[in-house]
Structures are given as structure tokens and as C-alpha cells.
Design a protein around this motif. Sequence first.
Motif, mmCIF file in Angstrom:
data_model
loop_
_atom_site.group_PDB
_atom_site.id
_atom_site.type_symbol
_atom_site.label_atom_id
_atom_site.label_comp_id
_atom_site.label_asym_id
_atom_site.label_seq_id
_atom_site.Cartn_x
_atom_site.Cartn_y
_atom_site.Cartn_z
ATOM 1 N N PHE A 29 0.797 -1.216 0.000
ATOM 2 C CA PHE A 29 0.000 0.000 0.000
ATOM 3 C C PHE A 29 0.837 1.277 0.000
ATOM 4 N N SER A 30 2.105 1.145 -0.293
ATOM 5 C CA SER A 30 2.948 2.327 -0.437
ATOM 6 C C SER A 30 2.371 3.227 -1.523
ATOM 7 N N GLY A 31 2.241 4.519 -1.221
ATOM 8 C CA GLY A 31 1.670 5.452 -2.187
ATOM 9 C C GLY A 31 0.156 5.554 -2.119
ATOM 10 N N TYR A 32 -0.451 4.782 -1.240
ATOM 11 C CA TYR A 32 -1.901 4.810 -1.096
ATOM 12 C C TYR A 32 -2.323 5.750 0.034
ATOM 13 N N VAL A 33 -3.530 6.232 -0.090
ATOM 14 C CA VAL A 33 -4.208 6.944 0.986
ATOM 15 C C VAL A 33 -5.228 5.985 1.599
ATOM 16 N N MET A 34 -5.213 5.912 2.907
ATOM 17 C CA MET A 34 -6.181 5.087 3.620
ATOM 18 C C MET A 34 -7.225 6.018 4.222
ATOM 19 N N GLY A 35 -8.445 5.881 3.769
ATOM 20 C CA GLY A 35 -9.503 6.773 4.226
ATOM 21 C C GLY A 35 -10.499 6.075 5.132
ATOM 22 N N TRP A 36 -11.082 6.867 6.005
ATOM 23 C CA TRP A 36 -12.222 6.410 6.808
ATOM 24 C C TRP A 36 -13.452 7.213 6.383
ATOM 25 N N PHE A 37 -14.518 6.495 6.110
ATOM 26 C CA PHE A 37 -15.793 7.099 5.733
ATOM 27 C C PHE A 37 -16.866 6.551 6.666
ATOM 28 N N ARG A 38 -17.988 7.232 6.688
ATOM 29 C CA ARG A 38 -19.128 6.726 7.436
ATOM 30 C C ARG A 38 -20.399 6.993 6.643
ATOM 31 N N GLN A 39 -21.391 6.158 6.904
ATOM 32 C CA GLN A 39 -22.668 6.317 6.222
ATOM 33 C C GLN A 39 -23.793 5.992 7.193
ATOM 34 N N ALA A 40 -24.608 6.991 7.443
ATOM 35 C CA ALA A 40 -25.784 6.813 8.284
ATOM 36 C C ALA A 40 -26.982 6.482 7.396
ATOM 37 N N PRO A 41 -28.010 5.845 7.939
ATOM 38 C CA PRO A 41 -29.185 5.496 7.131
ATOM 39 C C PRO A 41 -29.780 6.718 6.443
ATOM 40 N N GLU A 89 -24.981 11.704 16.781
ATOM 41 C CA GLU A 89 -24.904 11.927 15.329
ATOM 42 C C GLU A 89 -23.706 11.247 14.685
ATOM 43 N N ASP A 90 -22.822 10.660 15.485
ATOM 44 C CA ASP A 90 -21.723 9.866 14.939
ATOM 45 C C ASP A 90 -22.172 8.440 14.594
ATOM 46 N N THR A 91 -23.408 8.105 14.935
ATOM 47 C CA THR A 91 -23.929 6.770 14.633
ATOM 48 C C THR A 91 -23.961 6.545 13.128
ATOM 49 N N ALA A 92 -23.315 5.466 12.697
ATOM 50 C CA ALA A 92 -23.211 5.162 11.267
ATOM 51 C C ALA A 92 -22.456 3.853 11.096
ATOM 52 N N VAL A 93 -22.444 3.372 9.870
ATOM 53 C CA VAL A 93 -21.514 2.311 9.499
ATOM 54 C C VAL A 93 -20.224 2.987 9.046
ATOM 55 N N TYR A 94 -19.112 2.540 9.596
ATOM 56 C CA TYR A 94 -17.820 3.131 9.287
ATOM 57 C C TYR A 94 -17.043 2.203 8.366
ATOM 58 N N GLY A 119 -17.276 -2.645 6.368
ATOM 59 C CA GLY A 119 -17.903 -1.710 7.295
ATOM 60 C C GLY A 119 -18.104 -2.288 8.677
ATOM 61 N N THR A 120 -18.146 -1.409 9.660
ATOM 62 C CA THR A 120 -18.424 -1.809 11.034
ATOM 63 C C THR A 120 -19.390 -0.785 11.641
ATOM 64 N N GLN A 121 -20.381 -1.283 12.339
ATOM 65 C CA GLN A 121 -21.438 -0.411 12.871
ATOM 66 C C GLN A 121 -20.974 0.259 14.162
ATOM 67 N N VAL A 122 -21.194 1.557 14.226
ATOM 68 C CA VAL A 122 -20.969 2.325 15.449
ATOM 69 C C VAL A 122 -22.301 2.954 15.843
#
Length: 126
Positions: A29-41, A89-94, A119-122
Motif C-alpha cells: 500500500f505504499s503510495g496509497y491513501v487510507m480513508g475512513w468514511f461513514r454512512q448513516a441510514p 450523530e456519529d452513529t453510522a456504518v464506518y 464496514g463496522t457499525q458504530v
Amino acid sequence: QVQLVESGGGLVQAGGSLRLSCAVSGRNFSGYVMGWFRQAPGKEREFVGGIAWSGGNTYVADSAKGRHTISRDSAKNTVFLQMNSLKPEDTAVYYCAAGRGMFYIRWPDPAGYNYWGQGTQVTVSS
């Protein structure tokens, strides 16, 4: 086969903390960006923050700034999202995602990422 596997989600009370992990495998993964996203219903996928795998530079969205931090352990091929002072309001799938060779301005765009975890549910209770 590239795999991104998130873990660490769960139910927490408002004001609490959680640390999400994303274990990556299947390529360099050299040269990659690792992102975190979330999606609420009913909402669009939202950028939380990201980290450059090679240099460790981070970029955290305004909604997370001051509360959440992103780090990585290259030796363990794992990226972390430490979330503090959680709000309902942070509740979402991450989701964890990996994208190659992006400038900062593109980090928040989900279309720039090639690989995604499941994804993992928070859930944050009030």
C-alpha cells in the motif's frame, strides 16, 4: 486478493470512545491513501479522515477535527480511527478504504478509492 477488514465498532454512550481498526492485506500500500468514511441510514457516504500510508500525513474532516485521530501501524498493516467524545450523530456504518496517489483535495471523494472494507457499525446512545 486485496482485503480491508474493519473491526472495533459497537454500542457506546455519548461522550465515550471507540477505536476502529482496519487490517489490510493483499498488496503493497505504499503510495496509497487510507480513508475512513461513514454512512448513516438515508445519508450519503461521508469522509471522516485519511492517512497517507507512506508518509503518515493525516487529514481529518471538520466534523471530526479535535475529537478523532487517525494513525497506522505499518508493521501490522493496520490503520486506526480513534474516536473520542462521541455524539449520537456519529452513529453510522464506518468504512475503511484505500486509494492510490491522491492529492489532499481528493481525499474526501469516495470515487477516488479503489478498495473498500465491509464496514463496522458504530452506535452512540444519548
